[in-house]
Design a protein around this motif. Structure first.
Motif, PDB file in Angstrom:
ATOM      1  N   ALA A 100     -91.978 -21.300 -46.507  1.00  0.00           N
ATOM      2  CA  ALA A 100     -90.537 -21.353 -46.690  1.00  0.00           C
ATOM      3  C   ALA A 100     -90.207 -21.413 -48.172  1.00  0.00           C
ATOM      4  O   ALA A 100     -91.022 -21.852 -48.981  1.00  0.00           O
TER       5      ALA A 100
ATOM      6  N   VAL B   4     -87.454 -18.681 -44.284  1.00  0.00           N
ATOM      7  CA  VAL B   4     -88.533 -19.334 -43.544  1.00  0.00           C
ATOM      8  C   VAL B   4     -89.399 -18.255 -42.909  1.00  0.00           C
ATOM      9  O   VAL B   4     -88.884 -17.324 -42.284  1.00  0.00           O
TER      10      VAL B   4
ATOM     11  N   GLU C  35     -91.630 -16.203 -40.442  1.00  0.00           N
ATOM     12  CA  GLU C  35     -91.466 -16.033 -39.000  1.00  0.00           C
ATOM     13  C   GLU C  35     -92.466 -16.880 -38.214  1.00  0.00           C
ATOM     14  O   GLU C  35     -92.138 -17.385 -37.148  1.00  0.00           O
TER      15      GLU C  35
ATOM     16  N   ARG D 248     -90.846 -20.337 -38.085  1.00  0.00           N
ATOM     17  CA  ARG D 248     -89.393 -20.428 -37.904  1.00  0.00           C
ATOM     18  C   ARG D 248     -89.073 -21.119 -36.585  1.00  0.00           C
ATOM     19  O   ARG D 248     -89.676 -20.852 -35.561  1.00  0.00           O
TER      20      ARG D 248
ATOM     21  N   THR E 113     -88.546 -26.658 -41.369  1.00  0.00           N
ATOM     22  CA  THR E 113     -87.281 -26.571 -42.093  1.00  0.00           C
ATOM     23  C   THR E 113     -87.502 -27.022 -43.533  1.00  0.00           C
ATOM     24  O   THR E 113     -88.113 -28.077 -43.760  1.00  0.00           O
TER      25      THR E 113
END
Length: 125
Positions: A49, A60, A62, A65, A69
């Motif tokens: 990220a 972010v 994949e 994701r 976060t």
């Protein structure tokens, strides 16, 4: 040069959560792209990220994701990685990175010039 110090790693059971923190200091530029990466043994470093700017433009990967976060607290010079629903495949050394000269802020390793020492995350089954 930006100095980075990660913390928050440890051992957690599968399905659990961890929040990694990265303290940021130094560097003359207020324009910073911050990123999180990880590297498992015998695997290439993986971008997770990135975040940039007061508004927090976020990218972010994949692969994580929906579970991971990234966030920042500019007043405290901190960047965080919240990781949820961890699996043994998330076991790796996790690194914080910074870039002050960049065209775009994405979690791609060649964008970043400054790296922390890393913090180990181990997820047990």
């Amino acid at each position: 040069q930006v100095q980075l110090a990660e913390s928050g790693g440890g051992t957690v059971q599968a399905g659990g959560s961890l929040r990694l923190a990265c303290g940021v200091s130094g560097g003359n530029s207020t324009r910073k792209c911050m990123g999180w990466f990880r590297q498992a043994p015998e695997k290439v470093r993986e971008g997770l990220a990135s975040i940039y700017g007061a508004g927090g433009t976020i990218v972010v990967a994949e692969a994580v994701r929906g579970r991971f976060t990234i966030s920042q607290d500019n007043a405290k010079n901190m960047v965080y990685l919240q990781m949820n629903v961890l699996t043994p495949e998330d076991t790796a050394m996790y690194y914080c990175a910074a870039a002050t000269s960049f065209m775009g802020c994405f979690p791609e390793a060649n964008t970043f010039t400054d790296w922390g020492q890393g913090t180990q995350v181990t997820v047990s089954s």
